[in-house]
Design an enzyme around this catalytic site. Sequence first.
Site, PDB file in Angstrom:
ATOM      1  N   CYS A  89       4.897  -5.033 -20.483  1.00  0.00           N
ATOM      2  CA  CYS A  89       6.342  -5.309 -20.364  1.00  0.00           C
ATOM      3  C   CYS A  89       6.757  -6.520 -21.172  1.00  0.00           C
ATOM      4  O   CYS A  89       7.948  -6.795 -21.323  1.00  0.00           O
ATOM      5  CB  CYS A  89       6.724  -5.505 -18.914  1.00  0.00           C
ATOM      6  N   HIS A 134      13.344  -9.256 -18.099  1.00  0.00           N
ATOM      7  CA  HIS A 134      12.699  -7.958 -17.921  1.00  0.00           C
ATOM      8  C   HIS A 134      13.209  -7.333 -16.630  1.00  0.00           C
ATOM      9  O   HIS A 134      13.425  -8.019 -15.629  1.00  0.00           O
ATOM     10  CB  HIS A 134      11.177  -8.139 -17.868  1.00  0.00           C
ATOM     11  N   ASN A 190      12.209   0.385 -14.624  1.00  0.00           N
ATOM     12  CA  ASN A 190      11.376  -0.471 -15.479  1.00  0.00           C
ATOM     13  C   ASN A 190      10.882   0.343 -16.687  1.00  0.00           C
ATOM     14  O   ASN A 190      10.086   1.267 -16.523  1.00  0.00           O
ATOM     15  CB  ASN A 190      10.200  -0.984 -14.639  1.00  0.00           C
TER      16      ASN A 190
HETATM   17  N1  ACO Z   1       9.618   4.616  -0.298  1.00  0.00           N
HETATM   18  C1  ACO Z   1       9.467   4.300   0.999  1.00  0.00           C
HETATM   19  N2  ACO Z   1       8.531   3.459   1.448  1.00  0.00           N
HETATM   20  C2  ACO Z   1       7.723   2.893   0.534  1.00  0.00           C
HETATM   21  C3  ACO Z   1       7.826   3.166  -0.845  1.00  0.00           C
HETATM   22  C4  ACO Z   1       8.803   4.079  -1.244  1.00  0.00           C
HETATM   23  N3  ACO Z   1       9.008   4.421  -2.525  1.00  0.00           N
HETATM   24  N4  ACO Z   1       6.878   2.468  -1.489  1.00  0.00           N
HETATM   25  C5  ACO Z   1       6.216   1.745  -0.571  1.00  0.00           C
HETATM   26  N5  ACO Z   1       6.722   2.003   0.651  1.00  0.00           N
HETATM   27  C6  ACO Z   1       6.316   1.465   1.933  1.00  0.00           C
HETATM   28  C7  ACO Z   1       4.895   0.930   1.920  1.00  0.00           C
HETATM   29  O1  ACO Z   1       3.973   1.985   2.122  1.00  0.00           O
HETATM   30  C8  ACO Z   1       4.937  -0.039   3.070  1.00  0.00           C
HETATM   31  O2  ACO Z   1       4.792   0.685   4.288  1.00  0.00           O
HETATM   32  P1  ACO Z   1       3.893   0.093   5.499  1.00  0.00           P
HETATM   33  O3  ACO Z   1       4.568  -1.203   5.868  1.00  0.00           O
HETATM   34  O4  ACO Z   1       4.000   1.166   6.518  1.00  0.00           O
HETATM   35  O5  ACO Z   1       2.532  -0.114   4.920  1.00  0.00           O
HETATM   36  C9  ACO Z   1       6.364  -0.586   3.042  1.00  0.00           C
HETATM   37  O6  ACO Z   1       7.125   0.348   2.255  1.00  0.00           O
HETATM   38  C10 ACO Z   1       6.491  -1.951   2.400  1.00  0.00           C
HETATM   39  O7  ACO Z   1       5.717  -1.957   1.230  1.00  0.00           O
HETATM   40  P2  ACO Z   1       5.618  -3.238   0.331  1.00  0.00           P
HETATM   41  O8  ACO Z   1       4.650  -2.997  -0.770  1.00  0.00           O
HETATM   42  O9  ACO Z   1       5.405  -4.425   1.209  1.00  0.00           O
HETATM   43  O10 ACO Z   1       7.087  -3.304  -0.252  1.00  0.00           O
HETATM   44  P3  ACO Z   1       7.742  -4.437  -1.097  1.00  0.00           P
HETATM   45  O11 ACO Z   1       8.915  -4.977  -0.404  1.00  0.00           O
HETATM   46  O12 ACO Z   1       6.714  -5.422  -1.613  1.00  0.00           O
HETATM   47  O13 ACO Z   1       8.295  -3.622  -2.349  1.00  0.00           O
HETATM   48  C11 ACO Z   1       7.681  -3.135  -4.618  1.00  0.00           C
HETATM   49  C12 ACO Z   1       7.389  -2.882  -3.153  1.00  0.00           C
HETATM   50  C13 ACO Z   1       9.074  -2.615  -4.918  1.00  0.00           C
HETATM   51  C14 ACO Z   1       6.680  -2.370  -5.456  1.00  0.00           C
HETATM   52  C15 ACO Z   1       7.611  -4.653  -4.907  1.00  0.00           C
HETATM   53  O14 ACO Z   1       6.439  -5.190  -4.357  1.00  0.00           O
HETATM   54  C16 ACO Z   1       7.661  -4.963  -6.385  1.00  0.00           C
HETATM   55  O15 ACO Z   1       8.655  -4.730  -7.055  1.00  0.00           O
HETATM   56  N6  ACO Z   1       6.575  -5.537  -6.929  1.00  0.00           N
HETATM   57  C17 ACO Z   1       6.492  -5.844  -8.342  1.00  0.00           C
HETATM   58  C18 ACO Z   1       6.255  -4.564  -9.068  1.00  0.00           C
HETATM   59  C19 ACO Z   1       6.392  -4.704 -10.555  1.00  0.00           C
HETATM   60  O16 ACO Z   1       7.121  -5.546 -11.017  1.00  0.00           O
HETATM   61  N7  ACO Z   1       5.689  -3.845 -11.272  1.00  0.00           N
HETATM   62  C20 ACO Z   1       5.715  -3.813 -12.678  1.00  0.00           C
HETATM   63  C21 ACO Z   1       5.235  -5.095 -13.290  1.00  0.00           C
HETATM   64  S1  ACO Z   1       4.280  -4.980 -14.710  1.00  0.00           S
HETATM   65  C22 ACO Z   1       5.121  -4.082 -15.754  1.00  0.00           C
HETATM   66  O17 ACO Z   1       6.335  -4.137 -15.696  1.00  0.00           O
HETATM   67  C23 ACO Z   1       4.392  -3.174 -16.706  1.00  0.00           C
END
Ligand code: ACO
Length: 313
Positions: free
Chosen positions: A101, A240, A270
């Site tokens: 990214c 980003h 993204n």
């Molecule tokens: N729909 C519904 N529930 C979901 C989903 C979904 N799509 N995805 C995860 N959940 C659930 C999980 O299973 C979890 O359930 P549990 O509590 O029963 O275990 C709950 O939601 C919370 O999950 P978290 O991982 O704690 O959710 P969080 O608030 O951290 O959000 C996210 C997840 C959106 C992925 C966030 O952590 C994030 O954006 N992280 C950075 C990701 C990123 O930037 N990636 C790319 C970077 S590198 C690049 O760009 C190439």
Amino acid sequence: MPKRVLTNSDLEQMVETSDEWITTRTGIRERRIAGKDEKTSDMAIRAAREALKNARLDPAKVELIVVATISPDSGFPSVACLVQKAVHAPHAAAFDVSAACSGFLYALTTAKQFLQTGLYNNALVVAAEKITSYVNWNDRNTCVLFGDGAGACVLKPVAGRRGVLADYLHAQGHFGDLMMVLAGEREPLDQETRMILLPHIAMQGQELFRVAVNSMAEAVEIVVKKAGLKFEDIDYIVPHQANDRIISAVARKLDFPKEKIFINIDRYGNMSAASIAVALYEAVEQKKIKRGDNVVLVTFGAGLVSAANVVRW
Ligand code: ACO
């Protein structure tokens, strides 16, 4: 941008998720998906042609082409060489940059060096991704986040204190396992095909979130200082687009007004390297950035790699 739109309600039909969860946790409402036969180079070529047209640069005069991508059509030839052939730029050097990214800013800084040293007089910088070719459409943790697209710009030397004023490139390889492409089974988007063995994205979202906020805030502070500017001198930030909550957290950490940060993640998700290129294009089109503005571009990505530039528009 590819034509096909995949909305959150489409995803509700594919995995156990909801529009509400995706919107509140990420800010994403829909994303574009490249067609089966639409390659990264097809998007790169369209963006490159438009940039050359807008810059009124004759392709025959292009001296350097740098393409940022982590989803090239194949191992070789490089996407940059495919762009060179398609736009008819026979005199250009051409190569790809792989920095996830952060790719667009790594490519921008790389190309800028060639102009500064005087080796070349212009450069076409493209960022293009068919990142959804790595998405496991059965994994709700990751499949809601990504989209495909491309953006491009033309660089030329400018007189005076304008253009790219400062650069910051950084890498933290020890965080590499927070996001990687693994070989294994994944579900294709179109369900008529059965589960197949393909590389797919594996991600530790929460930890990545924390590192992303710290890395982006740090990158902004460093690059503004390197440009010899104060924080109050910054008119606009184009970050980003990985998660709207990441952008909000960076804004809070820097005490920078969110209204002065460009956001289009709601429509595209993204797009990896292409995110900032497309966001910058739209920010300029929407006149959010005006001539003379000090603009910070800032990113982080798998690797982990982070990068930032200050550009006086
Ligand atoms: N729909 C519904 N529930 C979901 C989903 C979904 N799509 N995805 C995860 N959940 C659930 C999980 O299973 C979890 O359930 P549990 O509590 O029963 O275990 C709950 O939601 C919370 O999950 P978290 O991982 O704690 O959710 P969080 O608030 O951290 O959000 C996210 C997840 C959106 C992925 C966030 O952590 C994030 O954006 N992280 C950075 C990701 C990123 O930037 N990636 C790319 C970077 S590198 C690049 O760009 C190439």
